[in-house]
Write a protein that holds these residues in place. Sequence first.
Motif, PDB file in Angstrom:
ATOM      1  N   ASP A 176      13.090  12.115  -7.823  1.00  0.00           N
ATOM      2  CA  ASP A 176      14.601  11.730  -7.505  1.00  0.00           C
ATOM      3  C   ASP A 176      14.451  11.237  -6.090  1.00  0.00           C
ATOM      4  O   ASP A 176      13.113  10.329  -5.710  1.00  0.00           O
ATOM      5  N   LYS A 177      15.435  10.892  -5.168  1.00  0.00           N
ATOM      6  CA  LYS A 177      14.832  10.276  -3.757  1.00  0.00           C
ATOM      7  C   LYS A 177      14.237  12.257  -3.043  1.00  0.00           C
ATOM      8  O   LYS A 177      14.217  11.532  -1.305  1.00  0.00           O
ATOM      9  N   THR A 178      13.483  12.923  -3.156  1.00  0.00           N
ATOM     10  CA  THR A 178      12.482  13.325  -2.350  1.00  0.00           C
ATOM     11  C   THR A 178      12.075  12.889  -1.713  1.00  0.00           C
ATOM     12  O   THR A 178      11.577  13.516  -0.208  1.00  0.00           O
ATOM     13  N   ILE A 179      10.861  12.580  -2.361  1.00  0.00           N
ATOM     14  CA  ILE A 179       9.935  11.558  -1.316  1.00  0.00           C
ATOM     15  C   ILE A 179      10.639  10.760  -0.343  1.00  0.00           C
ATOM     16  O   ILE A 179       9.804  10.680   0.657  1.00  0.00           O
ATOM     17  N   ASP A 180      11.618  10.124  -0.406  1.00  0.00           N
ATOM     18  CA  ASP A 180      12.227   9.175   0.797  1.00  0.00           C
ATOM     19  C   ASP A 180      12.277  10.622   1.351  1.00  0.00           C
ATOM     20  O   ASP A 180      12.486  10.132   2.662  1.00  0.00           O
ATOM     21  N   ILE A 181      12.790  11.262   1.705  1.00  0.00           N
ATOM     22  CA  ILE A 181      13.787  12.442   2.388  1.00  0.00           C
ATOM     23  C   ILE A 181      12.250  12.758   3.333  1.00  0.00           C
ATOM     24  O   ILE A 181      11.912  12.800   4.377  1.00  0.00           O
ATOM     25  N   ILE A 182      10.993  13.346   2.277  1.00  0.00           N
ATOM     26  CA  ILE A 182       9.829  14.037   3.269  1.00  0.00           C
ATOM     27  C   ILE A 182       9.154  12.512   4.008  1.00  0.00           C
ATOM     28  O   ILE A 182       8.453  12.062   5.012  1.00  0.00           O
ATOM     29  N   LYS A 183       9.921  11.252   3.485  1.00  0.00           N
ATOM     30  CA  LYS A 183       8.634  10.359   4.593  1.00  0.00           C
ATOM     31  C   LYS A 183       9.192   9.625   5.688  1.00  0.00           C
ATOM     32  O   LYS A 183       9.288   9.550   5.987  1.00  0.00           O
ATOM     33  N   LYS A 184      10.849  10.190   5.490  1.00  0.00           N
ATOM     34  CA  LYS A 184      11.619  10.200   6.521  1.00  0.00           C
ATOM     35  C   LYS A 184      11.340  11.067   7.602  1.00  0.00           C
ATOM     36  O   LYS A 184      11.728  10.786   8.581  1.00  0.00           O
TER      37      LYS A 184
END
Length: 155
Positions: A77-85
């Motif tokens: 899901d968008k978990t990695i996008d949140i981590i990268k943010k």
Amino acid sequence: MTENLTENFKSFDRISDVDSEGGLRVEGKNQHNTSPLITVITATFNSEKYLEESILSLHNQKFLNYEHIIIDGGSTDKTIDIIKKYEQNITYWCSSNDKGIYDAFNKGMQLAKGEYIGFLNSDDKYSDDALEILNKYIKKYPKKDFIFGAVQKHW
């Protein structure tokens, strides 16, 4: 103290490729202190619903002598996008398939440089002064091996 942690976990399988996954640990970068008092480990898998709130609850603490390690189990899901943010405030993160939350915790503990290890689940959050309170207890009871507090779940 960190050397003792390493010694205690010799029986665990070592992570051979942990440094090649995700964001790399860089000394002096992405961490408030190169010898943190506390290592906070967040294990996550497809946690986009609450992860950002969880991360912010740690990164907004006034007490800054900690490092943050996030071990993701291969989220789709968008978990990695949140981590990268938020990776500029994350000491180390990686994403790869694992054997579940306890495997992720073990990976995080192998990477830990703090004198104490804490866990922040991806769907939980710390109160505004959680680490300040913890630090007071550490100073008041320096010989204790385990300190815990109340948990308020989002549901």
